[in-house]
Enzyme design. Structure first.
Site, mmCIF file in Angstrom:
data_model
loop_
_atom_site.group_PDB
_atom_site.id
_atom_site.type_symbol
_atom_site.label_atom_id
_atom_site.label_comp_id
_atom_site.label_asym_id
_atom_site.label_seq_id
_atom_site.Cartn_x
_atom_site.Cartn_y
_atom_site.Cartn_z
ATOM 1 N N ARG A 168 0.706 -1.168 0.006
ATOM 2 C CA ARG A 168 -0.032 -0.006 -0.074
ATOM 3 C C ARG A 168 0.720 1.307 -0.112
ATOM 4 O O ARG A 168 0.148 2.327 -0.438
ATOM 5 C CB ARG A 168 -0.854 -0.104 1.151
ATOM 6 C CG ARG A 168 -1.890 -1.201 0.903
ATOM 7 C CD ARG A 168 -2.714 -1.183 2.240
ATOM 8 N NE ARG A 168 -2.433 -2.393 3.195
ATOM 9 C CZ ARG A 168 -2.788 -2.464 4.585
ATOM 10 N NH1 ARG A 168 -3.402 -1.644 5.097
ATOM 11 N NH2 ARG A 168 -2.300 -3.663 5.047
ATOM 12 N N GLU A 171 1.515 -5.626 13.189
ATOM 13 C CA GLU A 171 0.795 -5.670 14.129
ATOM 14 C C GLU A 171 0.155 -7.115 14.074
ATOM 15 O O GLU A 171 -0.363 -7.701 15.209
ATOM 16 C CB GLU A 171 -0.357 -4.545 13.833
ATOM 17 C CG GLU A 171 -1.332 -4.570 15.182
ATOM 18 C CD GLU A 171 -2.922 -3.712 14.689
ATOM 19 O OE1 GLU A 171 -2.849 -3.388 13.757
ATOM 20 O OE2 GLU A 171 -3.311 -3.544 15.745
HETATM 21 O O1 LIG Z 1 3.527 -0.575 11.982
HETATM 22 P P1 LIG Z 1 3.452 -1.742 11.523
HETATM 23 O O2 LIG Z 1 2.776 -2.712 12.915
HETATM 24 O O3 LIG Z 1 4.640 -2.559 11.247
HETATM 25 O O4 LIG Z 1 2.286 -2.034 10.661
HETATM 26 C C1 LIG Z 1 2.157 -1.402 9.268
HETATM 27 C C2 LIG Z 1 2.119 -2.138 8.081
HETATM 28 O O5 LIG Z 1 1.226 -3.087 8.062
HETATM 29 C C3 LIG Z 1 0.575 -2.986 6.631
HETATM 30 O O6 LIG Z 1 1.098 -3.609 5.795
HETATM 31 P P2 LIG Z 1 1.096 -5.214 5.273
HETATM 32 O O7 LIG Z 1 2.307 -5.970 5.796
HETATM 33 O O8 LIG Z 1 -0.436 -5.687 6.058
HETATM 34 O O9 LIG Z 1 1.200 -5.358 3.934
HETATM 35 P P3 LIG Z 1 0.304 -4.714 2.539
HETATM 36 O O10 LIG Z 1 0.808 -3.252 2.319
HETATM 37 O O11 LIG Z 1 1.002 -5.521 1.455
HETATM 38 O O12 LIG Z 1 -1.299 -5.114 2.608
HETATM 39 C C4 LIG Z 1 0.524 -1.374 6.634
HETATM 40 O O13 LIG Z 1 0.589 -1.159 5.060
HETATM 41 C C5 LIG Z 1 1.914 -1.233 6.869
HETATM 42 O O14 LIG Z 1 2.860 -1.198 5.729
HETATM 43 N N1 LIG Z 2 -5.022 -2.150 11.851
HETATM 44 C C1 LIG Z 2 -4.541 -2.290 10.709
HETATM 45 N N2 LIG Z 2 -5.425 -1.632 9.834
HETATM 46 C C2 LIG Z 2 -4.859 -1.692 8.591
HETATM 47 N N3 LIG Z 2 -3.483 -2.048 8.341
HETATM 48 C C3 LIG Z 2 -2.687 -2.499 9.184
HETATM 49 N N4 LIG Z 2 -1.222 -2.700 9.248
HETATM 50 C C4 LIG Z 2 -0.818 -2.923 10.626
HETATM 51 N N5 LIG Z 2 -2.054 -2.791 11.222
HETATM 52 C C5 LIG Z 2 -2.998 -2.617 10.463
#
Ligand SMILES: O=P(O)(O)OC[C@H]1O[C@H](OP(=O)(O)OP(=O)(O)O)[C@H](O)[C@@H]1O
Ligand SMILES: Nc1ncnc2[nH]cnc12
Length: 178
Positions: free
Chosen positions: A61, A98
């Protein structure tokens, strides 16, 4: 576009991808022309006075907002990729987020030494992802002092963790709670 208007376009999905997670889903924001433009304009507003030589966006994202921001700021874009995607020798780091574990990789040859790199992602929760990106970019020789997000979940502690690592965070909207 104000924070409340942006929030109205972000969907909250309970218990995704794991029980207890309130998933803040930007799919609905991206699909709205005004919302997409408003979010990117907001990110530009938060960063236009910062010294930025490149924008680093985090897969997946963070690529969307990061590439748009890089174009607006007139700088290049560094993709922080999930494991196994880059066809060259990479620097990599495993991290916790998370709701799981993952690995980020970067091609160090596209990171300019001693230049300021701005980290961009859609959302900051624990900060595990953005910290891994910070470490990788610093290992590649960049200076990392700032990170910007569409959404911050401050009660989960990512902004504090990044501050401890010398990275100031900014975000367009915040949600309290976990
Ligand atoms: O602060 P954190 O606890 O590290 O979480 C944040 C991350 O989690 C999500 O990504 P995700 O790994 O779900 O990947 P995506 O963008 O491919 O959906 C979001 O886009 C951040 O990159
Ligand atoms: N609560 C949340 N919603 C969307 N993206 C996330 N990545 C980590 N935590 C998230």
């Amino acid at each position: 576009m104000g924070a409340e208007e942006l929030k109205a376009l972000i969907r909250t999905v309970p218990d995704f991808p794991a029980p207890g997670i309130q998933f803040r889903d930007v799919t609905t924001l991206l699909a709205d022309a005004g919302g997409l433009a408003g979010a990117v304009d907001g990110l530009v507003g938060l960063t236009r006075d910062l010294p930025v030589a490149s924008v680093a966006g985090i897969e997946a994202r963070g690529f969307i907002f990061g590439a748009a921001l890089a174009l607006s700021l007139g700088v290049g874009f560094i993709p922080m990729r999930k494991a196994g995607k880059l066809p060259v020798e990479t620097l990599g780091e495993d991290y916790k987020l998370e709701y799981g574990v993952a690995r980020l990789e970067v091609d160090p040859s596209v990171v300019v030494k001693n230049a300021e790199v701005l980290i961009v992602d859609d959302l900051l929760a624990t900060g595990g992802t953005a910290l891994a990106a910070t470490h990788l970019l610093r290992r590649a020789g960049a200076r990392v002092a700032d990170a910007v997000f569409v959404v911050d979940l401050p009660d989960i502690g990512g902004s504090k963790a990044l501050e401890k690592a010398g990275v100031a965070t900014r975000a367009l909207v915040a949600y309290g709670g976990h």
